[in-house]
Write a protein that holds these residues in place. Sequence first.
Motif, PDB file in Angstrom:
ATOM      1  N   SER A 175     -33.639 -25.985   6.191  1.00  0.00           N
ATOM      2  CA  SER A 175     -33.063 -27.106   5.435  1.00  0.00           C
ATOM      3  C   SER A 175     -31.695 -27.479   5.992  1.00  0.00           C
ATOM      4  O   SER A 175     -31.350 -28.661   6.092  1.00  0.00           O
ATOM      5  N   LEU A 176     -30.897 -26.485   6.371  1.00  0.00           N
ATOM      6  CA  LEU A 176     -29.576 -26.765   6.928  1.00  0.00           C
ATOM      7  C   LEU A 176     -29.676 -27.486   8.267  1.00  0.00           C
ATOM      8  O   LEU A 176     -28.783 -28.264   8.620  1.00  0.00           O
ATOM      9  N   MET A 177     -30.744 -27.263   9.011  1.00  0.00           N
ATOM     10  CA  MET A 177     -30.916 -27.925  10.301  1.00  0.00           C
ATOM     11  C   MET A 177     -31.153 -29.421  10.152  1.00  0.00           C
ATOM     12  O   MET A 177     -31.014 -30.179  11.115  1.00  0.00           O
ATOM     13  N   GLN A 178     -31.491 -29.867   8.940  1.00  0.00           N
ATOM     14  CA  GLN A 178     -31.696 -31.309   8.733  1.00  0.00           C
ATOM     15  C   GLN A 178     -30.374 -32.069   8.772  1.00  0.00           C
ATOM     16  O   GLN A 178     -30.371 -33.285   9.004  1.00  0.00           O
ATOM     17  N   MET A 179     -29.256 -31.386   8.577  1.00  0.00           N
ATOM     18  CA  MET A 179     -27.955 -32.047   8.637  1.00  0.00           C
ATOM     19  C   MET A 179     -27.662 -32.567  10.051  1.00  0.00           C
ATOM     20  O   MET A 179     -27.376 -33.751  10.222  1.00  0.00           O
ATOM     21  N   PRO A 180     -27.738 -31.732  11.095  1.00  0.00           N
ATOM     22  CA  PRO A 180     -27.527 -32.282  12.444  1.00  0.00           C
ATOM     23  C   PRO A 180     -28.642 -33.216  12.899  1.00  0.00           C
ATOM     24  O   PRO A 180     -28.396 -34.150  13.662  1.00  0.00           O
ATOM     25  N   ARG A 181     -29.880 -33.002  12.438  1.00  0.00           N
ATOM     26  CA  ARG A 181     -30.982 -33.871  12.852  1.00  0.00           C
ATOM     27  C   ARG A 181     -30.788 -35.300  12.324  1.00  0.00           C
ATOM     28  O   ARG A 181     -31.023 -36.273  13.045  1.00  0.00           O
ATOM     29  N   THR A 182     -30.375 -35.422  11.066  1.00  0.00           N
ATOM     30  CA  THR A 182     -30.122 -36.761  10.530  1.00  0.00           C
ATOM     31  C   THR A 182     -28.890 -37.393  11.188  1.00  0.00           C
ATOM     32  O   THR A 182     -28.819 -38.619  11.324  1.00  0.00           O
ATOM     33  N   THR A 183     -27.935 -36.561  11.615  1.00  0.00           N
ATOM     34  CA  THR A 183     -26.778 -37.082  12.339  1.00  0.00           C
ATOM     35  C   THR A 183     -27.204 -37.712  13.659  1.00  0.00           C
ATOM     36  O   THR A 183     -26.651 -38.736  14.078  1.00  0.00           O
ATOM     37  N   VAL A 184     -28.194 -37.113  14.314  1.00  0.00           N
ATOM     38  CA  VAL A 184     -28.740 -37.698  15.544  1.00  0.00           C
ATOM     39  C   VAL A 184     -29.366 -39.059  15.241  1.00  0.00           C
ATOM     40  O   VAL A 184     -29.240 -40.005  16.025  1.00  0.00           O
ATOM     41  N   GLY A 185     -30.042 -39.168  14.097  1.00  0.00           N
ATOM     42  CA  GLY A 185     -30.628 -40.447  13.707  1.00  0.00           C
ATOM     43  C   GLY A 185     -29.573 -41.523  13.503  1.00  0.00           C
ATOM     44  O   GLY A 185     -29.774 -42.690  13.870  1.00  0.00           O
ATOM     45  N   VAL A 186     -28.424 -41.154  12.907  1.00  0.00           N
ATOM     46  CA  VAL A 186     -27.329 -42.106  12.729  1.00  0.00           C
ATOM     47  C   VAL A 186     -26.825 -42.590  14.081  1.00  0.00           C
ATOM     48  O   VAL A 186     -26.547 -43.781  14.281  1.00  0.00           O
ATOM     49  N   GLN A 187     -26.734 -41.660  15.047  1.00  0.00           N
ATOM     50  CA  GLN A 187     -26.287 -42.030  16.386  1.00  0.00           C
ATOM     51  C   GLN A 187     -27.267 -42.988  17.055  1.00  0.00           C
ATOM     52  O   GLN A 187     -26.853 -43.889  17.794  1.00  0.00           O
ATOM     53  N   MET A 188     -28.549 -42.814  16.787  1.00  0.00           N
ATOM     54  CA  MET A 188     -29.563 -43.731  17.328  1.00  0.00           C
ATOM     55  C   MET A 188     -29.330 -45.156  16.815  1.00  0.00           C
ATOM     56  O   MET A 188     -29.446 -46.121  17.586  1.00  0.00           O
ATOM     57  N   LEU A 189     -29.006 -45.295  15.537  1.00  0.00           N
ATOM     58  CA  LEU A 189     -28.745 -46.615  14.976  1.00  0.00           C
ATOM     59  C   LEU A 189     -27.516 -47.249  15.618  1.00  0.00           C
ATOM     60  O   LEU A 189     -27.495 -48.452  15.903  1.00  0.00           O
ATOM     61  N   ARG A 190     -26.497 -46.435  15.871  1.00  0.00           N
ATOM     62  CA  ARG A 190     -25.279 -46.972  16.485  1.00  0.00           C
ATOM     63  C   ARG A 190     -25.538 -47.416  17.924  1.00  0.00           C
ATOM     64  O   ARG A 190     -25.024 -48.454  18.365  1.00  0.00           O
ATOM     65  N   GLU A 191     -26.311 -46.644  18.645  1.00  0.00           N
ATOM     66  CA  GLU A 191     -26.626 -47.035  20.023  1.00  0.00           C
ATOM     67  C   GLU A 191     -27.464 -48.304  20.063  1.00  0.00           C
ATOM     68  O   GLU A 191     -27.373 -49.075  21.019  1.00  0.00           O
ATOM     69  N   ALA A 192     -28.268 -48.528  19.016  1.00  0.00           N
ATOM     70  CA  ALA A 192     -29.078 -49.740  18.939  1.00  0.00           C
ATOM     71  C   ALA A 192     -28.277 -50.929  18.405  1.00  0.00           C
ATOM     72  O   ALA A 192     -28.789 -52.047  18.359  1.00  0.00           O
ATOM     73  N   GLY A 193     -27.021 -50.691  17.979  1.00  0.00           N
ATOM     74  CA  GLY A 193     -26.188 -51.762  17.444  1.00  0.00           C
ATOM     75  C   GLY A 193     -26.622 -52.256  16.087  1.00  0.00           C
ATOM     76  O   GLY A 193     -26.437 -53.435  15.766  1.00  0.00           O
ATOM     77  N   LEU A 194     -27.179 -51.362  15.258  1.00  0.00           N
ATOM     78  CA  LEU A 194     -27.693 -51.738  13.943  1.00  0.00           C
ATOM     79  C   LEU A 194     -26.805 -51.170  12.838  1.00  0.00           C
ATOM     80  O   LEU A 194     -26.320 -50.040  12.947  1.00  0.00           O
ATOM     81  N   PRO A 195     -26.599 -51.930  11.775  1.00  0.00           N
ATOM     82  CA  PRO A 195     -25.757 -51.444  10.671  1.00  0.00           C
ATOM     83  C   PRO A 195     -26.401 -50.271   9.933  1.00  0.00           C
ATOM     84  O   PRO A 195     -27.610 -50.248   9.713  1.00  0.00           O
ATOM     85  N   TYR A 196     -25.556 -49.311   9.558  1.00  0.00           N
ATOM     86  CA  TYR A 196     -25.989 -48.194   8.727  1.00  0.00           C
ATOM     87  C   TYR A 196     -25.106 -48.202   7.486  1.00  0.00           C
ATOM     88  O   TYR A 196     -23.922 -47.872   7.545  1.00  0.00           O
ATOM     89  N   ILE A 197     -25.684 -48.618   6.360  1.00  0.00           N
ATOM     90  CA  ILE A 197     -24.944 -48.756   5.102  1.00  0.00           C
ATOM     91  C   ILE A 197     -25.323 -47.597   4.185  1.00  0.00           C
ATOM     92  O   ILE A 197     -26.511 -47.323   3.981  1.00  0.00           O
ATOM     93  N   VAL A 198     -24.318 -46.937   3.620  1.00  0.00           N
ATOM     94  CA  VAL A 198     -24.549 -45.815   2.706  1.00  0.00           C
ATOM     95  C   VAL A 198     -24.115 -46.217   1.302  1.00  0.00           C
ATOM     96  O   VAL A 198     -22.996 -46.705   1.106  1.00  0.00           O
ATOM     97  N   VAL A 199     -25.013 -46.035   0.345  1.00  0.00           N
ATOM     98  CA  VAL A 199     -24.706 -46.279  -1.070  1.00  0.00           C
ATOM     99  C   VAL A 199     -24.676 -44.929  -1.772  1.00  0.00           C
ATOM    100  O   VAL A 199     -25.702 -44.246  -1.867  1.00  0.00           O
ATOM    101  N   LEU A 200     -23.508 -44.533  -2.245  1.00  0.00           N
ATOM    102  CA  LEU A 200     -23.324 -43.239  -2.892  1.00  0.00           C
ATOM    103  C   LEU A 200     -23.532 -43.399  -4.396  1.00  0.00           C
ATOM    104  O   LEU A 200     -22.803 -44.134  -5.057  1.00  0.00           O
ATOM    105  N   THR A 201     -24.548 -42.724  -4.925  1.00  0.00           N
ATOM    106  CA  THR A 201     -24.842 -42.795  -6.351  1.00  0.00           C
ATOM    107  C   THR A 201     -24.540 -41.440  -6.988  1.00  0.00           C
ATOM    108  O   THR A 201     -24.159 -40.480  -6.306  1.00  0.00           O
ATOM    109  N   ASN A 202     -24.711 -41.358  -8.275  1.00  0.00           N
ATOM    110  CA  ASN A 202     -24.354 -40.142  -9.012  1.00  0.00           C
ATOM    111  C   ASN A 202     -25.535 -39.168  -9.114  1.00  0.00           C
ATOM    112  O   ASN A 202     -26.598 -39.565  -9.608  1.00  0.00           O
ATOM    113  N   PRO A 203     -25.369 -37.911  -8.629  1.00  0.00           N
ATOM    114  CA  PRO A 203     -24.236 -37.369  -7.884  1.00  0.00           C
ATOM    115  C   PRO A 203     -24.545 -37.292  -6.386  1.00  0.00           C
ATOM    116  O   PRO A 203     -25.710 -37.286  -5.991  1.00  0.00           O
TER     117      PRO A 203
END
Length: 324
Positions: A175-203
């Motif tokens: 489960s902890l390994m999903q933290m760096p794996r999803t970070t790689v996915g965020v980097q993929m979006l940035r390299e593609a020039g696509l917006p990544y919007i985060v909506v923080l809800t409770n909690p």
Amino acid sequence: MNWINSIVRPKIRDLWKKREVPENLWIKDPETGEMVFHRDLEANLWVVPNSGHHMRMPARKRVEAFFDDGNYTKVETPEVQADPHKFRDSKRYTDRLKEARSKSGEDEAVIVAQGKVNGMDMTIAVQNFDFIAGSLGMAAGEAILAGMMKAAEDGTPFVMFVASGGARMQEGILSLMQMPRTTVGVQMLREAGLPYIVVLTNPTTGGVSASYAMLGDVHIAEPGAQIGFAGRRVIEQTVREKLPEDFQTAEYLLDHGMIDMVVSRQELKETIARICGILMKREVELPKLEAAEPEEAVEETAAEEAAEETPKEDKDAREAEPAS
């Protein structure tokens, strides 16, 4: 006599039976104690009309409300091994999964979907807090990564609605390994020039807030949402200080520069569509601001107000003075 026993008597008994009323017809506002009818609350996107308190919104309802006319396509996510460690505490992990699926009606803690938002194609992922507290496990990590890859493939913005208690410890290091794996996915979006919007809800807490929840191009939070890593009690015991009452709330983080904006749930769709339109370099309709008065008009108005406040005796004295 048979019709009396079979028809009349059962109807008479029904008159004395206590009718069962569903428990969730009326919902109590945690802030004011006001009782709100469940249909009124649902029609207002689970926001209490009078106090504005944002209740937790079901994940599936959030997806339907976000897309135009509630039309969307669910993105298929990879299947993973259900219980890799054969984990058991007070009950088996497989039993917990079955219970969560039965209670929430979902297969996992993340729903990934595609559709149009104000006419713009968009990919979103929504964490379901009702599924083992929205915890990040292998299946949730795979779903988020699949959504990011689909967004990069189709060239759409990716919006992540976060609601989680952290990593799912029944799956241990996996489960902890999903933290760096999803970070790689965020980097993929940035390299593609696509917006990544985060909506923080409770909690939004734990390992999720230490990974993809804080890596967005724009961070939006719902009013009153609790956002942080460790719990309040743990932090107070560590630093040995009393924390502010509004500590780890969306408003506190906004004041201290941790997030970009706090937006009411009714305005989220329009706000996200506008932001994505700007980042994707499309024509968007910006909110109209009130035009500022010209400086000359402001000076004239100030002079008139000052003249009105001048005492009458001083004004008469100036008029009586001979011209030089």
